[in-house]
Structures are given as C-alpha cells and as structure tokens.
Motif scaffolding. Structure first.
Motif, PDB file in Angstrom:
ATOM      1  N   LEU A 124       0.235  25.096  59.682  1.00 44.13           N
ATOM      2  CA  LEU A 124      -0.095  26.046  61.042  1.00 44.13           C
ATOM      3  C   LEU A 124       0.176  25.718  62.042  1.00 44.13           C
ATOM      4  CD1 LEU A 124      -4.046  25.977  60.343  1.00 44.13           C
ATOM      5  CD2 LEU A 124      -2.909  27.615  59.335  1.00 44.13           C
ATOM      6  N   GLY A 125       0.580  26.072  62.901  1.00 45.86           N
ATOM      7  CA  GLY A 125       1.024  26.114  64.320  1.00 45.86           C
ATOM      8  C   GLY A 125       0.172  25.826  66.190  1.00 45.86           C
ATOM      9  N   PRO A 126       0.540  25.424  66.736  1.00 49.24           N
ATOM     10  CA  PRO A 126      -0.410  25.492  68.066  1.00 49.24           C
ATOM     11  C   PRO A 126      -0.852  27.050  67.883  1.00 49.24           C
ATOM     12  CG  PRO A 126       1.704  24.200  68.305  1.00 49.24           C
ATOM     13  CD  PRO A 126       1.888  25.217  66.652  1.00 49.24           C
ATOM     14  N   VAL A 131     -10.175  26.498  69.309  1.00 46.95           N
ATOM     15  CA  VAL A 131     -11.017  25.399  69.603  1.00 46.95           C
ATOM     16  C   VAL A 131     -10.221  24.352  69.649  1.00 46.95           C
ATOM     17  CG1 VAL A 131     -13.031  24.409  69.537  1.00 46.95           C
ATOM     18  CG2 VAL A 131     -12.693  26.671  68.689  1.00 46.95           C
ATOM     19  N   LEU A 132     -10.589  23.237  70.490  1.00 53.72           N
ATOM     20  CA  LEU A 132      -9.328  22.330  70.689  1.00 53.72           C
ATOM     21  C   LEU A 132     -10.328  21.004  71.750  1.00 53.72           C
ATOM     22  CD1 LEU A 132      -7.372  20.213  71.536  1.00 53.72           C
ATOM     23  CD2 LEU A 132      -6.733  20.630  73.185  1.00 53.72           C
ATOM     24  N   ASP A 158      -5.884  31.620  75.750  1.00 51.32           N
ATOM     25  CA  ASP A 158      -7.438  31.803  75.086  1.00 51.32           C
ATOM     26  C   ASP A 158      -7.942  30.864  74.244  1.00 51.32           C
ATOM     27  OD1 ASP A 158      -6.083  32.533  72.899  1.00 51.32           O
ATOM     28  OD2 ASP A 158      -7.575  33.966  72.666  1.00 51.32           O
ATOM     29  N   VAL A 159      -7.570  29.977  73.711  1.00 52.64           N
ATOM     30  CA  VAL A 159      -7.682  28.810  73.465  1.00 52.64           C
ATOM     31  C   VAL A 159      -8.891  27.860  73.931  1.00 52.64           C
ATOM     32  CG1 VAL A 159      -6.716  26.508  74.080  1.00 52.64           C
ATOM     33  CG2 VAL A 159      -7.371  26.622  72.303  1.00 52.64           C
ATOM     34  N   THR A 188     -13.216  33.276  61.681  1.00 54.44           N
ATOM     35  CA  THR A 188     -12.058  32.928  60.494  1.00 54.44           C
ATOM     36  C   THR A 188     -11.214  31.811  62.116  1.00 54.44           C
ATOM     37  OG1 THR A 188     -10.994  35.249  61.661  1.00 54.44           O
ATOM     38  CG2 THR A 188     -12.614  34.623  59.446  1.00 54.44           C
ATOM     39  N   SER A 189     -11.930  30.884  62.562  1.00 49.02           N
ATOM     40  CA  SER A 189     -11.130  30.392  63.582  1.00 49.02           C
ATOM     41  C   SER A 189     -10.551  28.636  62.986  1.00 49.02           C
ATOM     42  CB  SER A 189     -12.114  30.482  64.981  1.00 49.02           C
ATOM     43  OG  SER A 189     -12.256  31.537  65.284  1.00 49.02           O
ATOM     44  N   VAL A 190      -9.773  28.576  63.242  1.00 45.91           N
ATOM     45  CA  VAL A 190      -9.683  26.980  63.306  1.00 45.91           C
ATOM     46  C   VAL A 190      -9.784  26.159  64.863  1.00 45.91           C
ATOM     47  CG1 VAL A 190      -7.262  25.962  62.731  1.00 45.91           C
ATOM     48  CG2 VAL A 190      -7.698  27.699  61.904  1.00 45.91           C
TER      49      VAL A 190
END
Length: 458
Positions: A124-126, A131-132, A158-159, A188-190
C-alpha cells in the motif's frame, strides 16, 4: 385485493432484504483487521552499552554518592541488556542541553525507517491511507507530528489525521481504539497507527530519585501498523481485533499523580514515579480484567469462578479470610503480550494472572533487548512471538499495557493469517531465550547491591 396483498408482500420482502444487507454491511465495516506492522530498529551507532550508561550517569555533576549508587542499582535491576538504543544527543554528551532539532531528528529517523518499510511490506502507499493516528507522549510540536508525516509522505488532502500527546505507555491502545472507531464511520478504509516516544529532549538532569528512574528504564523505539475494515484486504490480514477495553482511574488522586511530569525543587522537569505505582497498577489491572473476562472467557470458566467466589464467602464468615479463586485466562487466551515496563511490572502481571515462565518470556526478552520503548513496546513483544513462530491461525493473543493517568488498557486479537516474519528480531532471535541471562550491569556494578535503604518502585 390479491394484487395489493402481493405488492405489500414484495415491498416487505425488499425492505427486509435491504435491512439484512445494511446489517451485514455494518458488521463488515465494524471489523478491524491488522494488515501488518513494523517495529523500528535504530542504527547500531545508537546502542547503549554498560560502559556508556555508566558514563552518562557520571557526567551529571549534581549527583552525590548516594544518588549515583541509587541510579546504578536501578540499572542493575532493570532487566535491560547491552543493546538498547538512545538518542544521538545523549551519546554526544548533550543530554542536559537538548535542542528542538534533536527531537525532530529523532522522530524523522523513525518515520523514514518504520513507516516507509510498512508501506513497502504491505504494497500500500501513503495515498491509500484514510485515517492517520500518531501518538508521542512527551513531544507536541506545531504543526503536529501527524501533519509532519502527511507532508513527509505526501498523503491525500482528505486524510483524517489525529495527534495524541501526554497519554503515556498505554497510548498505543488509545490510538488503536481511535483508529478503530474512525474506521467504523468510513467503509472500506485503511488506518495508519504510529507509536513512538521522544527521548531526546526529556532527559532528567536533577537529583530527585522518583524522577531519575526514567533515565534508566526508557529507550528509543517505535512502531507503525496498518489497519483496515475492508473485507477484500482483510483476507490477507495477519490478525483481527476482537475486543478492546480501556480503564482510566484518573478520577482517583493517588492514581492520577503516581506517574506525573513535574518540576523538582530546582525547577528541572521530569517524570516522577511514586511508591504508590504498583498498588495503583494492580487496582487498574483488576478493573480492566473484570470488564474483559466476560467478553473473552468461556461460560464454564466464568461459572467456575463465580461458584468458587460464592463458596469462599460462605466458608469465610467469622473466619480469617484467605486468597480466593482466580480466573484462568488460559481458557480463553493462548498468548499473553505484556507491556515490558520493567521486571517488576512483568512479574506482577505474571503472578496476578497465574502465568508461567513461557507466557512472560516474550515480555522479558523484549525488555532485555530493547528496554521500555513506551507505547510501542507491545509490538516488539508481538514481533518476538511471531519470530519464534508461536502464533498459529485461530490463536488468541491478549495484549495488556499500563500508562500514566493512571490507565490499564487491553485488547484481544485473533490470528487470521500466516505469521512467521522475524522483523526486528531477525539478527538475534536464535540467541533468545539464553540459557542464563547475564546482567552486564550487575557484573560491573555488583557492589551497589550491598547498599541498603532505597526502594525501586517500578
């Protein structure tokens, strides 16, 4: 009438089908999977040997002989070996005059190593991160460290970024809970959870004994983990989060002040660890496990414990009370991931839960190799279990941590995928556990054990 009845039935059927689909979708969205995680290994030039640790103590000209002996005795009993890590400013002899840049350099070295490696491992990429959550207890800058990561890795505009400070060693689970709740509102989020601690600007250079111990116990480290509620990604996840319980006893004054950042009599800032800490931690642990047990243990074990407790109450009327029955957490858990806050912490949990040497081996070996790396410590313990290939599909892993507040947080994971990555233990896992752990500090400073009168509280 027949046509109207048919249309009504069809409408009801469509409504029920829509509700079922919504419930299924909601249930899938509420799942939280661990895709992968990475622990941070600083460069070898930042290792703290016995000689170096003793030399750092000797540099503090404010210490008298009693304080010097006290610090050496803390090191002797800490359980930490020769290969933990510290910031460069301490190695360079600048622990008494840290700069803002020292703290930033410490953070950037971790970000560039661990976060970048995690993206590489998962594919996966940045810009895949929705969500961080970043937790660093002792360093809060502006713009935040979360913003620094967003800018450093070029994440999306929009993170949803969150930055936590002041949460202590249990901040990793606070971040995990925050990330899980954020994922529940986003299909369906990371989520990327980043945990570390800032050691560079937080060296205590005074002589208050309750504040000197942190210098001996805490070491550099960090972790980065990718979570998701996406079922398609969940199929290749390592673990699934089943339960998370947080206990915060800050409403009690003794609990609130037992691990506290404050100034000493000379105005020097440090973390004070009081003698009440073991008692407060035990009370928080009892409260946490009291809420967790009904969620993870079989009914048969809960019934056995309830019957034993009732029997004890009936038999102890008017008599001297003895210890009651204990819950057997092994009926619902295969592996125990305990925060390596110190030897006393691990041994205390071992006794409370009735664990054996094998159960606490990962925590003690982590303490020996890496020291207490604050909120990221549990991921090093988990990595030890994975490197030893202890974790099998379907196994349940209980993680348990403590932190200022005073907090006790726990969570239960279920192993979903193949776990055999040696991670940061790759170069040394075959050396653990040694037949006998030698204490290099005890070998060099054995004479300090002859000094009486001081108590190690953590």
């Amino acid at each position: 009438m027949d046509l109207l009845l048919l249309l009504t039935v069809l409408h009801l059927a469509r409504t029920v089908a829509s509700l079922v689909r919504a419930v299924v979708a909601r249930r899938r969205q509420s799942q939280c999977y661990l895709l992968d995680y990475v622990c941070y290994k600083p460069c070898d030039g930042r290792k703290v040997s016995t000689e170096m640790a003793g030399h750092v103590i000797e540099r503090n000209q404010r210490l008298g002989l009693p304080e010097y002996r006290f610090l050496l005795r803390v090191m002797v009993r800490s359980g930490i070996g020769e290969e933990s890590y510290c910031p460069r400013n301490i190695l360079e002899g600048r622990e008494d005059t840290p700069t803002h840049q020292d703290a930033l350099d410490e953070m950037d070295a971790f970000f560039d190593a661990a976060v970048a490696k995690l993206f590489h491992k998962t594919g996966l990429g940045p810009r895949d991160v929705d969500v961080l959550v970043v937790n660093v207890s002792m360093f809060s800058r502006a713009p935040s460290l979360a913003s620094r990561i967003v800018g450093r890795f070029g994440m999306r505009e929009d993170v949803a970024a969150f930055n936590l400070s002041g949460m202590g060693c249990s901040a990793g689970f606070v971040s995990l809970d925050l990330a899980r709740n954020a994922l529940r509102t986003r299909a369906t989020s990371v989520a990327l959870v980043v945990s570390t601690e800032s050691i560079a600007p937080n060296w205590y250079a005074g002589t208050d004994r309750s504040m000197m111990m942190g210098n001996c116990l805490f070491r550099c480290g960090g972790s980065a983990a990718l979570l998701t509620n996406d079922p398609s990604l969940g199929r290749r996840a390592k673990m699934a989060l089943r339960h998370l319980v947080r206990e915060n006893t800050a409403g009690d004054e003794e609990a609130h002040t037992c691990a506290l950042q404050r100034e000493d009599g000379d105005g020097r800032v440090g973390i004070s660890l009081s003698k009440a800490l073991p008692r407060v931690a035990g009370r928080a642990l009892t409260l946490n496990l009291g809420r967790l047990a009904p969620r993870i243990l079989p009914v048969s074990e809960l019934a056995r414990f309830a019957a034993g407790t009732m029997r004890k109450k009936l038999l102890s009327r008017g008599r001297v009370k003895h210890g009651g029955p204990k819950i057997n957490f092994k009926t619902g858990v295969e592996h125990f991931c305990i925060h390596p806050g110190g030897t006393a912490v691990v041994e205390g949990v071992k006794g409370s839960l009735g664990l054996n040497a094998s159960d606490v081996e990962p925590a003690l070996m982590t303490l020996h190799r890496w020291g207490n790396t604050s909120a990221s410590s549990l991921w090093y313990v988990l990595s030890y279990m994975e490197a030893k290939q202890r974790l099998k599909r379907g196994d349940r892993v209980l993680m348990l941590t403590f932190g200022s507040g005073f907090k006790c947080n726990s969570c239960l994971w279920e192993v979903k995928g193949y776990m055999a990555d040696k991670g940061v233990w790759a170069q040394c896992i075959n050396e653990y556990p040694p037949e006998c752990i030698t204490n290099p500090y005890a070998d060099k400073y054995s004479w300090v054990n002859d000094v009486q009168g001081d108590t190690i509280v953590f």
